[in-house]
Motif scaffolding. Structure first.
Motif, short mmCIF file in Angstrom:
data_model
loop_
_atom_site.label_atom_id
_atom_site.label_comp_id
_atom_site.label_asym_id
_atom_site.label_seq_id
_atom_site.Cartn_x
_atom_site.Cartn_y
_atom_site.Cartn_z
N GLY A 181 -55.04 8.11 44.84
CA GLY A 181 -54.18 7.02 44.37
C GLY A 181 -52.74 7.42 44.16
N LEU A 182 -52.51 8.61 43.61
CA LEU A 182 -51.14 9.04 43.35
C LEU A 182 -50.36 9.18 44.66
N GLY A 183 -50.97 9.82 45.65
CA GLY A 183 -50.29 9.98 46.93
C GLY A 183 -49.93 8.64 47.55
N GLY A 184 -50.87 7.70 47.46
CA GLY A 184 -50.59 6.37 48.00
C GLY A 184 -49.45 5.68 47.29
N GLU A 185 -49.40 5.82 45.96
CA GLU A 185 -48.33 5.19 45.18
C GLU A 185 -46.97 5.76 45.54
N LEU A 186 -46.87 7.08 45.62
CA LEU A 186 -45.58 7.69 45.89
C LEU A 186 -45.13 7.48 47.33
N ARG A 187 -46.09 7.46 48.25
CA ARG A 187 -45.71 7.21 49.65
C ARG A 187 -45.23 5.77 49.86
N LYS A 188 -45.65 4.86 48.99
CA LYS A 188 -45.22 3.46 49.08
C LYS A 188 -43.95 3.18 48.28
N LEU A 189 -43.49 4.16 47.52
CA LEU A 189 -42.35 3.93 46.62
C LEU A 189 -41.10 3.57 47.40
N ARG A 190 -40.56 2.40 47.10
CA ARG A 190 -39.34 1.91 47.75
C ARG A 190 -38.54 1.16 46.70
N LEU A 191 -37.31 1.59 46.48
CA LEU A 191 -36.50 1.03 45.41
C LEU A 191 -35.95 -0.34 45.76
N ASN A 192 -35.67 -1.10 44.71
CA ASN A 192 -34.92 -2.34 44.87
C ASN A 192 -33.54 -2.01 45.42
N PRO A 193 -33.05 -2.76 46.44
CA PRO A 193 -31.75 -2.42 47.05
C PRO A 193 -30.60 -2.35 46.04
N LEU A 224 -33.73 7.65 43.19
CA LEU A 224 -33.51 7.80 44.63
C LEU A 224 -34.15 9.07 45.17
N LEU A 225 -34.03 10.16 44.42
CA LEU A 225 -34.60 11.44 44.86
C LEU A 225 -36.11 11.34 45.00
N VAL A 226 -36.77 10.77 44.00
CA VAL A 226 -38.23 10.66 44.06
C VAL A 226 -38.64 9.71 45.18
N ALA A 227 -37.89 8.62 45.36
CA ALA A 227 -38.18 7.70 46.45
C ALA A 227 -38.00 8.39 47.80
N GLY A 228 -36.97 9.23 47.93
CA GLY A 228 -36.76 9.97 49.16
C GLY A 228 -37.89 10.94 49.44
N LEU A 229 -38.38 11.61 48.40
CA LEU A 229 -39.52 12.52 48.58
C LEU A 229 -40.77 11.73 48.97
N GLY A 230 -40.95 10.56 48.36
CA GLY A 230 -42.08 9.73 48.74
C GLY A 230 -42.01 9.31 50.19
N LEU A 231 -40.80 8.97 50.66
CA LEU A 231 -40.60 8.60 52.06
C LEU A 231 -40.92 9.78 52.98
N ALA A 232 -40.51 10.98 52.59
CA ALA A 232 -40.81 12.17 53.38
C ALA A 232 -42.31 12.41 53.47
#
Length: 285
Positions: A181-193, A224-232
């Motif tokens: 579940g954690l991996g799925g949450e972080l991989r989906k993390l996308r910030l409000n513009p 932003l940093l955590v969202a970028g790591l999630g995107l990676a």
């Protein structure tokens, strides 16, 4: 780690024992896990048990007041982050809460511990002059190691430690009740513009004004940093590249913090507008 999580979830006594050990990361993560799973009331109880040894050390072991205050603040920030994540089920909300609470912690340090920060500032400037030698005159050491700068370092370190503790607590929860579940949450993390834009502007402003604000800029860029790591993480999993690229990414993040952080934040900012995941799904259909 699963055995640790199972032990913590056996009851309040077990969680309180681990929380009272005062082990960095482990005790705050215990507060996070209990709060995430059982709610604010239980989380607050474990928070108080974790806080007790910090206070006792401060009273009976002559622990510096700044260390006691910092330990207590970090536990409180982890509790706030866990409550926000539980109530909103949004990492964006939790990260913003941690960043704001850590900023308050840094600002309070200036008002409550100015003597400690002043001594640290003077010592840092003296050490830098000895290290740089003749080149010291070309560097604005007073701004680089000012009270504001050191408070920012304190705030950034607190935010980073609190985020890691919250991630660990969420991972424990996922191991027991929602594998993967954690991996799925972080991989989906996308910030409000709008939020992503504000974070980026704040970070760029801090970098462009004076060296003493660099740490405050990192604090503003935390979501932003955590969202970028999630995107990676999403990209690596989607492409099936294995763990090697992620290991290299984290190594470079430690070695070259600012450039890699800038790249990750930039990608997270673009993703907040373009939605790379959604575009990839449309392309593959």
């Amino acid at each position: 780690m699963r055995a640790v999580a199972e032990f913590l979830m056996r009851g309040r006594l077990q969680a309180a024992i681990v929380a009272m050990l005062g082990i960095p990361l482990l005790s705050p993560a215990t507060v996070a896990l209990v709060t995430l799973r059982r709610g604010m009331t239980e989380g607050l109880m474990i928070f108080l048990w974790a806080l007790a040894p910090i206070i006792l050390f401060g009273v009976f072991m002559e622990t510096p007041a700044a260390a006691v205050w910092l330990g207590a603040m970090q536990l409180g920030i982890v509790l706030i982050g866990a409550m926000l994540l539980r109530s909103s089920v949004s990492w964006q909300t939790a990260l913003v809460g941690i960043a704001v609470a850590s900023a308050v912690c840094g600002l309070l340090a200036i008002g409550t511990e100015p003597e400690v920060l002043t001594r640290l500032s003077a010592q840092a400037i003296e050490d830098a002059r000895e290290t740089l030698g003749a080149e010291a005159d070309s560097v604005d050491l007073e701004s680089l190691f000012s009270l504001t700068s050191l408070a920012g370092v304190l705030a950034w370190a607190t935010a980073l430690a609190s985020t890691l503790a919250l991630v660990l607590g969420r991972w424990w929860q996922a191991l027991l009740y929602n594998p993967g579940g954690l991996g799925g949450e972080l991989r989906k993390l996308r910030l409000n513009p709008l939020l992503a834009g504000i974070c980026m502007l704040a970070w760029v402003y801090c970098l462009a004004t004076e060296p003493g604000l660099a740490s405050w800029g990192l604090l503003a860029a935390l979501p932003l940093l955590v969202a970028g790591l999630g995107l990676a993480h999403w990209l690596v999993k989607h492409r099936g590249w294995g763990g090697g690229p992620l290991v290299a990414l984290y190594i470079f993040l430690v070695i070259q913090t600012l450039p890699v952080t800038g790249f990750l934040c930039g990608m997270a900012l673009i993703d907040s507008w373009k939605d790379f995941r959604g575009l990839t799904r449309k392309t593959e259909q």
